[in-house]
Enzyme design. Structure first.
Site, PDB file in Angstrom:
ATOM      1  N   SER A 123     108.935  33.177 -65.299  1.00 19.18           N
ATOM      2  CA  SER A 123     107.627  33.087 -65.951  1.00 19.18           C
ATOM      3  C   SER A 123     107.429  34.200 -66.970  1.00 19.18           C
ATOM      4  O   SER A 123     106.485  34.147 -67.744  1.00 19.18           O
ATOM      5  CB  SER A 123     106.496  33.100 -64.924  1.00 19.18           C
ATOM      6  OG  SER A 123     106.819  33.865 -63.819  1.00 19.18           O
ATOM      7  N   HIS A 144     109.860  25.909 -66.921  1.00 16.13           N
ATOM      8  CA  HIS A 144     108.848  26.721 -66.234  1.00 16.13           C
ATOM      9  C   HIS A 144     107.804  25.830 -65.566  1.00 16.13           C
ATOM     10  O   HIS A 144     106.941  25.252 -66.220  1.00 16.13           O
ATOM     11  CB  HIS A 144     108.182  27.670 -67.243  1.00 16.13           C
ATOM     12  CG  HIS A 144     107.211  28.616 -66.635  1.00 16.13           C
ATOM     13  ND1 HIS A 144     106.090  29.072 -67.274  1.00 16.13           N
ATOM     14  CD2 HIS A 144     107.196  29.213 -65.407  1.00 16.13           C
ATOM     15  CE1 HIS A 144     105.413  29.895 -66.486  1.00 16.13           C
ATOM     16  NE2 HIS A 144     106.067  29.985 -65.345  1.00 16.13           N
ATOM     17  N   GLU A 156     106.701  23.998 -68.900  1.00 20.31           N
ATOM     18  CA  GLU A 156     106.973  24.568 -70.219  1.00 20.31           C
ATOM     19  C   GLU A 156     108.488  24.545 -70.414  1.00 20.31           C
ATOM     20  O   GLU A 156     109.221  25.166 -69.634  1.00 20.31           O
ATOM     21  CB  GLU A 156     106.451  26.009 -70.308  1.00 20.31           C
ATOM     22  CG  GLU A 156     104.925  26.098 -70.334  1.00 20.31           C
ATOM     23  CD  GLU A 156     104.402  27.536 -70.452  1.00 20.31           C
ATOM     24  OE1 GLU A 156     103.332  27.725 -71.021  1.00 20.31           O
ATOM     25  OE2 GLU A 156     105.063  28.474 -69.950  1.00 20.31           O
ATOM     26  N   ASN A 194     100.582  31.647 -70.131  1.00 22.73           N
ATOM     27  CA  ASN A 194     100.290  33.031 -69.739  1.00 22.73           C
ATOM     28  C   ASN A 194      99.854  33.896 -70.919  1.00 22.73           C
ATOM     29  O   ASN A 194      99.318  34.973 -70.730  1.00 22.73           O
ATOM     30  CB  ASN A 194     101.486  33.665 -69.026  1.00 22.73           C
ATOM     31  CG  ASN A 194     101.500  33.273 -67.564  1.00 22.73           C
ATOM     32  OD1 ASN A 194     100.466  32.948 -66.983  1.00 22.73           O
ATOM     33  ND2 ASN A 194     102.677  33.260 -66.965  1.00 22.73           N
TER      34      ASN A 194
END
Ligand code: NAI
Length: 506
Positions: A123, A144, A156, A194
């Site tokens: 991540s 991800h 992702e 994120n």
């Protein structure tokens, strides 16, 4: 590009929370799956965890027992890495450590065929850096997943500098075949989610630090007006402040100290105190059984007031309010004007990023009361108001009474630039716009990622586009003027969109 054939064997390395979930997803899609972990017994445990989770579905009648058994028969826990050599796709979900992951990838390159795709569930580590020492770096791609992997739709698909387009496209198609919603992204810090999610926490922390409102009130505004499932403080408590603070720091450092990502001293204080959130029993909220949950501040206005609302001009995204107020017995008169509501002594306007007091002076409207953005004004159960320091008490009460009459709870907040929901959405859209500008992802993918990965009620750029051309750009310009800080600089993409004859973000 085609998805990987079901005949192709999948290997998952690391049988922790993520690896077991990923093994379940691949087995559910019909693949034979090797699940390997270096800790003896961990792969078996991982499989047992999957069995226990899915047994609940069987017990509820949502899955056939035979289907569960067939799925479990496709998951093969193995002890040694050598046993995964026949896999066509290996997904690693081991500890988040660059050199340990690099060592594993080197071993896998020795074991597997040259055309085996290697994927990482990292991540936060650069896919480019992970591939740097590989013999065939073009075959490494980020895949991800989000936690819990079997439930969260987003994947992702992360391309490092060397990742081949064919490999990324195959993983994208395979994610769809596995029932997921994939997005493409380049390997930049935080990837999409994120990174773009940072302002959701950062602006709430900033508003709290500046005394705009208390924790429970900001959470309630974000939920009940913004339509987000959880408020920022509740969510940080759930994630854990140690984890959330570490991610913020790592993104801040990775972007060379860009003030947009600056961590908050409030959160550092919680981490220093060991108030890590739910897991430690205390964070912004106290989770002790006897503890009372703080209630959001809700203002009330008593007494009688006017019942005629004068709508001057087009109030843009808040137009749905008019029908709602009318349905609750408020008489409405329309006339030309600059997008204002007049009710009793109050003049109301949707925030444009300026403080109420500043806008009151600029516009010569003494009794100005600003209202915040809502996801849907026809259904929002709460709205935030900011009252100009020049306004009378009667104007404030009239404004509260107006919304109260339609059953909308009002939270009065201090006079903060952009208020709560507008400011949050503006900064989310700003970050999303910069990600698009920098070629990290497409407009469609950033919208999808934030909805499928973190359950936002609407994609940030789709929301900005719906609010009308240039509105978010103008809000950001005003917030930036208030703070004179680089943190609030509008993305060049939003500026370009504002001047462009056609939408660049819609
Ligand atoms: P975890 O700690 O639950 O599981 C990691 C597993 O990997 C452990 O069972 C450990 O024994 C095993 N392991 C460690 N080194 C190994 C090696 N060299 N060979 C084989 N097995 C090894 O961790 P978790 O949460 O499942 O995370 C795994 C990866 O997924 C990390 O890269 C993490 O950043 C990423 N990730 C985690 C998310 C989360 O919310 N937990 C979300 C998305 C990605």
């Amino acid at each position: 590009m085609n998805a990987l054939d079901k005949e192709i064997v999948i290997a998952v390395i690391g049988a922790g929370a993520m690896g077991s979930g990923i093994a379940q997803i691949a087995a559910q899609a019909g693949h034979q799956v090797f699940l390997q972990d270096q800790r003896a017994g961990a792969a078996e445990q991982g499989k047992a965890g999957v069995a226990a989770q899915l047994q609940k579905r069987v017990d509820k009648g949502k899955m056939e027992a035979a289907e569960l058994q067939a799925l479990l028969d496709r998951i093969h826990p193995v002890d040694s890495l050598g046993e995964v050599a026949s896999a066509g796709l290996v997904i690693e979900a081991i500890i988040e450590d660059l050199s340990i992951k690099q060592q594993l990838l080197a071993q896998l390159e020795e074991l597997c065929e040259d055309d085996t795709i290697l994927a990482t569930n990292t991540s936060s580590i650069s896919v480019t850096a992970l591939a740097a020492k590989m013999r065939l770096p073009e075959r490494l791609v980020g895949m991800h997943f989000f936690n819990p992997a079997p439930l969260m739709a987003l994947v992702e698909v992360v391309s490092g500098l060397a990742t081949s387009k064919t490999v990324a496209d195959t993983i994208y198609a395979t994610s769809i075949a596995w029932g997921k919603k994939p997005v493409h992204t380049t390997s930049t810090p935080g990837f999409i989610v994120n990174r773009v999610a940072r302002p959701f926490y950062a602006e709430a922390l900033r508003l709290l630090q500046e005394g705009a409102a208390d924790v429970a009130t900001i959470d309630a505004i974000v939920r009940e007006a913004g339509g987000f499932r959880m408020g920022p403080f509740e969510l940080m408590d759930l994630i854990g402040h140690d984890v959330n603070y570490a991610v913020t720091n790592s993104v801040f450092d990775a972007y060379y100290g860009d003030p947009r990502f600056q961590p908050s001293l409030i959160q550092k204080g919680l981490v220093d105190a060991g108030h890590l959130g739910r897991k430690s029993g205390r964070g912004f909220y106290n989770y002790a059984e006897a503890a009372e949950k703080p209630q959001p501040a809700t203002a009330t206005a008593s007494g009688e007031g006017d019942s005629v609302l004068v709508v001057e001009g087009d109030i843009g995204p808040a137009s749905a309010l008019i029908d709602r107020l009318q349905a609750c017995g408020i008489q409405v008169a329309q006339r030309e004007g600059a997008g204002l509501l007049r009710f009793g002594e109050a003049t109301l306007a949707l925030t444009d990023g300026r403080m109420a007091t500043e806008r009151a002076r600029d516009s010569g409207i003494r009794d100005l009361v600003l209202f915040d953005l809502a996801l849907n004004y026809a259904t929002a159960s709460r709205l935030a108001l900011s009252v100009s320091l020049s306004a009378s008490d009667k104007a404030r009460d009239d404004a509260i009474r107006l919304f109260q009459s339609a059953g909308i709870s009002i939270s009065l907040i201090e006079d903060a630039p952009g208020m709560v929901v507008m400011r949050t959405v503006a900064m989310l859209a700003n970050e999303a716009a910069d990600a698009v500008l920098q070629g990290v992802c497409s407009v469609a993918d950033v919208n999808l990622a934030m909805c499928a990965g973190v359950n936002y009620p609407e994609g940030p750029l789709s929301w900005a586009s719906r609010l009308g051309k240039g509105r978010i750009y103008q809000v950001l310009q005003h917030i930036q003027a208030s703070y004179a800080e680089d943190r609030y600089r509008p993305s060049l993409l939003l500026r370009r969109d504002y001047y462009s004859p056609h939408s660049l973000i819609g």
